[in-house]
Design a protein around this motif. Structure first.
Motif, PDB file in Angstrom:
ATOM      1  N   LEU A 146       0.837  -1.191   0.000  1.00 25.95           N
ATOM      2  CA  LEU A 146       0.000   0.000   0.000  1.00 25.95           C
ATOM      3  C   LEU A 146       0.873   1.242   0.000  1.00 25.95           C
ATOM      4  O   LEU A 146       1.919   1.272   0.644  1.00 25.95           O
ATOM      5  N   ASP A 147       0.419   2.267  -0.711  1.00 31.44           N
ATOM      6  CA  ASP A 147       1.016   3.590  -0.596  1.00 31.44           C
ATOM      7  C   ASP A 147       0.372   4.232   0.632  1.00 31.44           C
ATOM      8  O   ASP A 147      -0.806   4.589   0.606  1.00 31.44           O
ATOM      9  N   LEU A 148       1.138   4.373   1.699  1.00 32.46           N
ATOM     10  CA  LEU A 148       0.565   4.851   2.952  1.00 32.46           C
ATOM     11  C   LEU A 148       0.094   6.290   2.868  1.00 32.46           C
ATOM     12  O   LEU A 148      -0.713   6.722   3.708  1.00 32.46           O
ATOM     13  N   ASN A 149       0.557   7.034   1.872  1.00 37.47           N
ATOM     14  CA  ASN A 149       0.036   8.394   1.707  1.00 37.47           C
ATOM     15  C   ASN A 149      -1.225   8.417   0.856  1.00 37.47           C
ATOM     16  O   ASN A 149      -1.526   9.406   0.194  1.00 37.47           O
ATOM     17  N   ARG A 150      -1.939   7.317   0.864  1.00 38.98           N
ATOM     18  CA  ARG A 150      -3.297   7.237   0.316  1.00 38.98           C
ATOM     19  C   ARG A 150      -4.202   6.510   1.315  1.00 38.98           C
ATOM     20  O   ARG A 150      -5.339   6.196   0.996  1.00 38.98           O
ATOM     21  N   ASP A 151      -3.702   6.276   2.531  1.00 33.42           N
ATOM     22  CA  ASP A 151      -4.372   5.357   3.460  1.00 33.42           C
ATOM     23  C   ASP A 151      -4.882   6.034   4.726  1.00 33.42           C
ATOM     24  O   ASP A 151      -5.254   5.364   5.673  1.00 33.42           O
ATOM     25  N   PHE A 152      -4.919   7.360   4.739  1.00 29.50           N
ATOM     26  CA  PHE A 152      -5.250   8.038   5.996  1.00 29.50           C
ATOM     27  C   PHE A 152      -6.732   8.012   6.330  1.00 29.50           C
ATOM     28  O   PHE A 152      -7.098   8.122   7.494  1.00 29.50           O
ATOM     29  N   ILE A 153      -7.594   7.857   5.339  1.00 34.83           N
ATOM     30  CA  ILE A 153      -9.019   7.736   5.622  1.00 34.83           C
ATOM     31  C   ILE A 153      -9.432   6.274   5.733  1.00 34.83           C
ATOM     32  O   ILE A 153     -10.071   5.868   6.698  1.00 34.83           O
ATOM     33  N   LYS A 154      -9.058   5.454   4.761  1.00 33.51           N
ATOM     34  CA  LYS A 154      -9.525   4.070   4.755  1.00 33.51           C
ATOM     35  C   LYS A 154      -8.862   3.213   5.812  1.00 33.51           C
ATOM     36  O   LYS A 154      -9.446   2.237   6.285  1.00 33.51           O
ATOM     37  N   GLY A 155      -7.638   3.545   6.217  1.00 33.36           N
ATOM     38  CA  GLY A 155      -6.998   2.843   7.318  1.00 33.36           C
ATOM     39  C   GLY A 155      -6.846   1.347   7.104  1.00 33.36           C
ATOM     40  O   GLY A 155      -7.069   0.557   8.025  1.00 33.36           O
ATOM     41  N   ASP A 156      -6.441   0.946   5.904  1.00 29.32           N
ATOM     42  CA  ASP A 156      -6.274  -0.487   5.641  1.00 29.32           C
ATOM     43  C   ASP A 156      -5.065  -1.077   6.363  1.00 29.32           C
ATOM     44  O   ASP A 156      -5.044  -2.261   6.682  1.00 29.32           O
ATOM     45  N   LEU A 467     -18.639  10.458   6.424  1.00 35.43           N
ATOM     46  CA  LEU A 467     -19.970   9.849   6.434  1.00 35.43           C
ATOM     47  C   LEU A 467     -20.864  10.315   5.296  1.00 35.43           C
ATOM     48  O   LEU A 467     -21.822   9.607   4.956  1.00 35.43           O
ATOM     49  N   GLU A 468     -20.611  11.476   4.718  1.00 31.70           N
ATOM     50  CA  GLU A 468     -21.425  11.913   3.579  1.00 31.70           C
ATOM     51  C   GLU A 468     -20.919  11.197   2.323  1.00 31.70           C
ATOM     52  O   GLU A 468     -19.791  11.419   1.875  1.00 31.70           O
ATOM     53  N   PRO A 469     -21.736  10.332   1.715  1.00 32.99           N
ATOM     54  CA  PRO A 469     -21.241   9.459   0.636  1.00 32.99           C
ATOM     55  C   PRO A 469     -20.678  10.195  -0.563  1.00 32.99           C
ATOM     56  O   PRO A 469     -19.810   9.670  -1.279  1.00 32.99           O
ATOM     57  N   GLN A 470     -21.156  11.410  -0.813  1.00 30.30           N
ATOM     58  CA  GLN A 470     -20.741  12.148  -2.002  1.00 30.30           C
ATOM     59  C   GLN A 470     -19.400  12.845  -1.845  1.00 30.30           C
ATOM     60  O   GLN A 470     -18.875  13.412  -2.806  1.00 30.30           O
ATOM     61  N   ALA A 471     -18.806  12.820  -0.659  1.00 28.35           N
ATOM     62  CA  ALA A 471     -17.498  13.439  -0.439  1.00 28.35           C
ATOM     63  C   ALA A 471     -16.403  12.624  -1.133  1.00 28.35           C
ATOM     64  O   ALA A 471     -16.492  11.397  -1.267  1.00 28.35           O
ATOM     65  N   THR A 472     -15.361  13.312  -1.562  1.00 27.52           N
ATOM     66  CA  THR A 472     -14.299  12.681  -2.364  1.00 27.52           C
ATOM     67  C   THR A 472     -13.712  11.446  -1.700  1.00 27.52           C
ATOM     68  O   THR A 472     -13.504  10.415  -2.345  1.00 27.52           O
ATOM     69  N   ASP A 473     -13.419  11.536  -0.406  1.00 27.14           N
ATOM     70  CA  ASP A 473     -12.795  10.427   0.299  1.00 27.14           C
ATOM     71  C   ASP A 473     -13.699   9.884   1.404  1.00 27.14           C
ATOM     72  O   ASP A 473     -13.249   9.501   2.482  1.00 27.14           O
ATOM     73  N   SER A 474     -14.985   9.837   1.125  1.00 30.41           N
ATOM     74  CA  SER A 474     -15.918   9.291   2.105  1.00 30.41           C
ATOM     75  C   SER A 474     -15.682   7.794   2.283  1.00 30.41           C
ATOM     76  O   SER A 474     -15.073   7.128   1.440  1.00 30.41           O
ATOM     77  N   PHE A 475     -16.186   7.274   3.385  1.00 33.03           N
ATOM     78  CA  PHE A 475     -16.109   5.830   3.592  1.00 33.03           C
ATOM     79  C   PHE A 475     -16.861   5.086   2.488  1.00 33.03           C
ATOM     80  O   PHE A 475     -16.463   3.986   2.099  1.00 33.03           O
ATOM     81  N   PHE A 476     -17.938   5.677   1.963  1.00 29.23           N
ATOM     82  CA  PHE A 476     -18.627   5.046   0.837  1.00 29.23           C
ATOM     83  C   PHE A 476     -17.725   5.003  -0.385  1.00 29.23           C
ATOM     84  O   PHE A 476     -17.654   3.985  -1.083  1.00 29.23           O
ATOM     85  N   ALA A 477     -17.033   6.112  -0.670  1.00 28.07           N
ATOM     86  CA  ALA A 477     -16.150   6.147  -1.835  1.00 28.07           C
ATOM     87  C   ALA A 477     -15.102   5.048  -1.761  1.00 28.07           C
ATOM     88  O   ALA A 477     -14.706   4.486  -2.783  1.00 28.07           O
ATOM     89  N   TRP A 478     -14.664   4.719  -0.539  1.00 29.74           N
ATOM     90  CA  TRP A 478     -13.637   3.690  -0.347  1.00 29.74           C
ATOM     91  C   TRP A 478     -14.226   2.303  -0.111  1.00 29.74           C
ATOM     92  O   TRP A 478     -13.576   1.429   0.452  1.00 29.74           O
ATOM     93  N   ASN A 479     -15.491   2.105  -0.526  1.00 31.17           N
ATOM     94  CA  ASN A 479     -16.108   0.769  -0.575  1.00 31.17           C
ATOM     95  C   ASN A 479     -16.490   0.173   0.769  1.00 31.17           C
ATOM     96  O   ASN A 479     -16.765  -1.025   0.858  1.00 31.17           O
ATOM     97  N   PHE A 480     -16.529   0.990   1.840  1.00 24.75           N
ATOM     98  CA  PHE A 480     -16.913   0.437   3.138  1.00 24.75           C
ATOM     99  C   PHE A 480     -18.335  -0.119   3.113  1.00 24.75           C
ATOM    100  O   PHE A 480     -18.662  -1.015   3.879  1.00 24.75           O
ATOM    101  N   PHE A 481     -19.205   0.462   2.257  1.00 28.14           N
ATOM    102  CA  PHE A 481     -20.630   0.133   2.292  1.00 28.14           C
ATOM    103  C   PHE A 481     -21.101  -0.560   1.017  1.00 28.14           C
ATOM    104  O   PHE A 481     -22.301  -0.556   0.718  1.00 28.14           O
ATOM    105  N   ASP A 482     -20.205  -1.165   0.276  1.00 24.57           N
ATOM    106  CA  ASP A 482     -20.578  -1.722  -1.022  1.00 24.57           C
ATOM    107  C   ASP A 482     -21.639  -2.815  -0.932  1.00 24.57           C
ATOM    108  O   ASP A 482     -22.372  -3.056  -1.903  1.00 24.57           O
ATOM    109  N   SER A 483     -21.748  -3.477   0.197  1.00 19.92           N
ATOM    110  CA  SER A 483     -22.720  -4.565   0.297  1.00 19.92           C
ATOM    111  C   SER A 483     -24.159  -4.066   0.142  1.00 19.92           C
ATOM    112  O   SER A 483     -25.037  -4.826  -0.293  1.00 19.92           O
ATOM    113  N   VAL A 484     -24.422  -2.786   0.463  1.00 19.79           N
ATOM    114  CA  VAL A 484     -25.791  -2.279   0.317  1.00 19.79           C
ATOM    115  C   VAL A 484     -26.149  -2.082  -1.152  1.00 19.79           C
ATOM    116  O   VAL A 484     -27.333  -1.892  -1.480  1.00 19.79           O
ATOM    117  N   LEU A 485     -25.164  -2.127  -2.034  1.00 24.94           N
ATOM    118  CA  LEU A 485     -25.434  -1.942  -3.457  1.00 24.94           C
ATOM    119  C   LEU A 485     -25.971  -3.207  -4.113  1.00 24.94           C
ATOM    120  O   LEU A 485     -26.441  -3.170  -5.252  1.00 24.94           O
TER     121      LEU A 485
END
Length: 563
Positions: A146-156, A467-485
């Motif tokens: 992982l590139d850690l300078n892309r991991d500050f929101i998703k925290g993988d 928490l707002e899904p439309q934000a650039t780096d939201s948890f939704f954008a990073w696939n946290f909630f993909d199961s609801v799709l």
């Protein structure tokens, strides 16, 4: 061991320290000086502890006490990309010098992560083919690649989760993340990415642009290392103009901005000799320390004002776009860009002629305007099943309450109407963007133990931009909630035919809408399967949770029984 406190770089300015040499160096300093402490904050993905070096003149190492003493906290991060190790070597010398000279400031505590991506540092090689030294160095990716300078929101990574814990505990007013640049050739040894001024809280942005940045540019020039803004060329070469870097929260300084922390990402130039790059990094850190020391009271007041403003803020920008009509001029020292025949392809190739230096005014486009706003809700309700969200909120010090019992709540719920997804994985995720939402007020049952997050917090920006899904780096954008799709229930065509006919006969409004939809949609009118699916999706049988974002928004005050 007379030279035990001489770093490997000082013995040979073409090399960077190894991990063992780094740890041994700081351990010796720790034994010798009581104004320093080394903390182990947790393991990296490779199983080695991530350390935090703390320098405190009065030997207080508790962040809560330090804040009560009204001292500033500076956090310095090194080796997020270990192939860019200037900060690692420069910090070793700077820490030693501050201790040996007894020159740690009275009103500033300095925290340093000696190496963040330990995983990459241990993977030494020659992967940065364009870089002028050091002789051997670490690798960009960590143990998960992982590139850690892309991991500050998703925290993988474990690394990221440790960093977020450090940041939450210490709450620095100022942050430095040391790097090396790629790109064009020019005369400068060091470039600088500050927190993007339009994304930073206006109180902090005014101080950053009006006082802090001019002071740092002046000090660096006086030290013989004149800086330029980071060279992100609009076209092929810097002559065309440069744009400011828009660091979203996935990046370290973008993450810091969510917490009202002023961030700096110095980027030394890859083609300059390694010793110059280390020296310029040392001087930059030194000048940041002196500037923070000089303005300690003002920086503290600004941070408190910014936190108070964010706590009361009603509307939040989520996404940004570059203002292409507004620019400033910068006197840029570069080299003439020319073309010649490639020895590889036989075709024209770009090169920079160092025998043809120039200084000319270039355009700098560094104004970003919000392209999307959202009004905050009174609170968000997060079902406890989304544990990774809860874990990251706890790491970031978000205040949360829990429902004492199962409760039906009148909430605004989002439906994901549309979104775009990248065609291949990006940092282990299929990142979403251009999210389109439909909001619907519903009576929704939440359960004992589900989490309530009120938006009267100084960390509102982190809450809302994740928490707002439309934000650039939201948890939704990073696939946290993909199961609801994914739709979970379906129908059998031959059975549902009769049910669909009955539904249309019994519901005149549904039948009218069905007829109108067929009239304007030829693809629907020509497909029996699509018509059955339309009736099903508009019937009482269709699952209400399909594409429903599970985090509820409380818009109106409501009495809740909370733990």
């Amino acid at each position: 061991m007379a030279d035990a406190q001489i770093s490997p770089f000082e013995k040979n300015n073409k090399v960077t320290t190894t991990y063992k040499e780094l740890i041994d160096f700081y351990a010796l300093l720790d034994q010798k000086y009581d104004q320093m402490r080394i903390l182990d904050y947790g393991l990296s993905d490779i199983g080695k502890p991530i350390n935090l070096i703390i320098l405190s003149r009065d030997k207080v190492f508790d962040p809560e006490i330090i804040r009560k003493q009204n001292k500033r906290i500076l956090l310095i991060n090194n080796g997020i990309h270990p192939g860019e190790p200037e900060g690692i070597d420069a910090s070793m010398m700077m820490v030693r010098d501050l201790l040996e000279k007894n020159s740690i400031p009275d009103d500033l505590v300095i925290c340093i992560i000696p190496v963040y991506n330990i995983d990459g540092m241990l993977n030494r090689g020659l992967s940065r083919v364009n870089q002028n030294g050091p002789e051997v160095y670490g690798f960009r990716g960590n143990y998960q690649n992982l590139d850690l300078n892309r991991d500050f929101i998703k925290g993988d990574s474990k690394n990221s989760r440790v960093f977020q814990k450090i940041f939450s505990d210490w709450q620095p007013e100022v942050f430095i993340d040391n790097h090396t640049s790629n790109g064009a050739d020019y005369q400068y040894v060091i470039t600088l990415i500050p927190t993007q001024k339009d994304k930073l809280n206006p109180i902090l942005s005014s101080y950053l642009t009006g006082k802090m940045l001019p002071a740092l540019y002046k000090k660096m020039k006086g030290s013989g290392f004149e800086m330029t803004p980071y060279v992100n060329s609009i076209l092929e070469t810097p002559d065309s103009g440069i744009t400011g870097f828009l660091e979203s929260p996935r990046y370290s300084t973008g993450f810091a901005a969510l917490h009202n922390t002023i961030g700096f990402m110095p980027e030394t130039h890859m083609l300059k000799p390694y010793d110059q790059r280390v020296k310029s990094t040392y001087l930059f850190m030194e000048h940041v320390i002196s500037t923070v020391q000089q303005d300690a009271d003002l920086i503290g007041k600004n941070k408190r004002k910014a936190d108070a403003a964010v706590k009361d803020q009603k509307s939040f920008p989520l996404n940004w776009s570059l203002d292409e009509n507004t620019f400033s001029m910068f006197s840029f020292k570069g080299y003439e860009a020319k073309h010649k025949t490639s020895d590889v392809s036989g075709l024209p190739r770009l090169y920079y002629d160092r025998n043809a230096p120039f200084e000319k005014d270039i355009k700098v486009f560094d104004n970003y305007v919000p392209s999307l706003f959202v009004n905050k809700s009174l609170a968000y309700i997060i079902p406890q099943s989304w544990q990774k969200v809860i874990d990251l909120f706890e790491l970031n010090g978000i205040q949360m309450r829990r429902l004492k019992s199962d409760t039906t709540v009148d909430a605004e719920m989002y439906y994901i109407e549309d979104y775009k997804t990248v065609s291949g994985p990006y940092e282990g995720h299929y990142l979403h963007s251009q999210v389109k939402l439909r909001a619907e007020n519903q009576e929704v049952k939440f359960f004992e133990g589900d989490y309530i997050v009120f938006t009267d917090q100084v960390k509102n920006r982190y809450i809302i931009e994740t928490l707002e899904p439309q934000a650039t780096d939201s948890f939704f954008a990073w696939n946290f909630f993909d199961s609801v799709l994914g739709q979970k229930e379906h129908f059998s065509d031959y059975v549902f035919e009769d049910d669909a006919a009955l539904l249309l006969n019994q519901d005149a409004e549904l039948a009218k809408r069905f007829k109108e939809e067929k009239g304007k949609n030829p693809a629907l009118s020509g497909s029996a399967e699509s018509q059955l699916n339309w009736v099903y999706r508009n019937s009482k049988y269709y699952e209400i949770t399909h594409r429903r974002y599970p985090v509820g928004r409380l818009i109106a005050p409501i009495k809740l029984d909370l733990k």
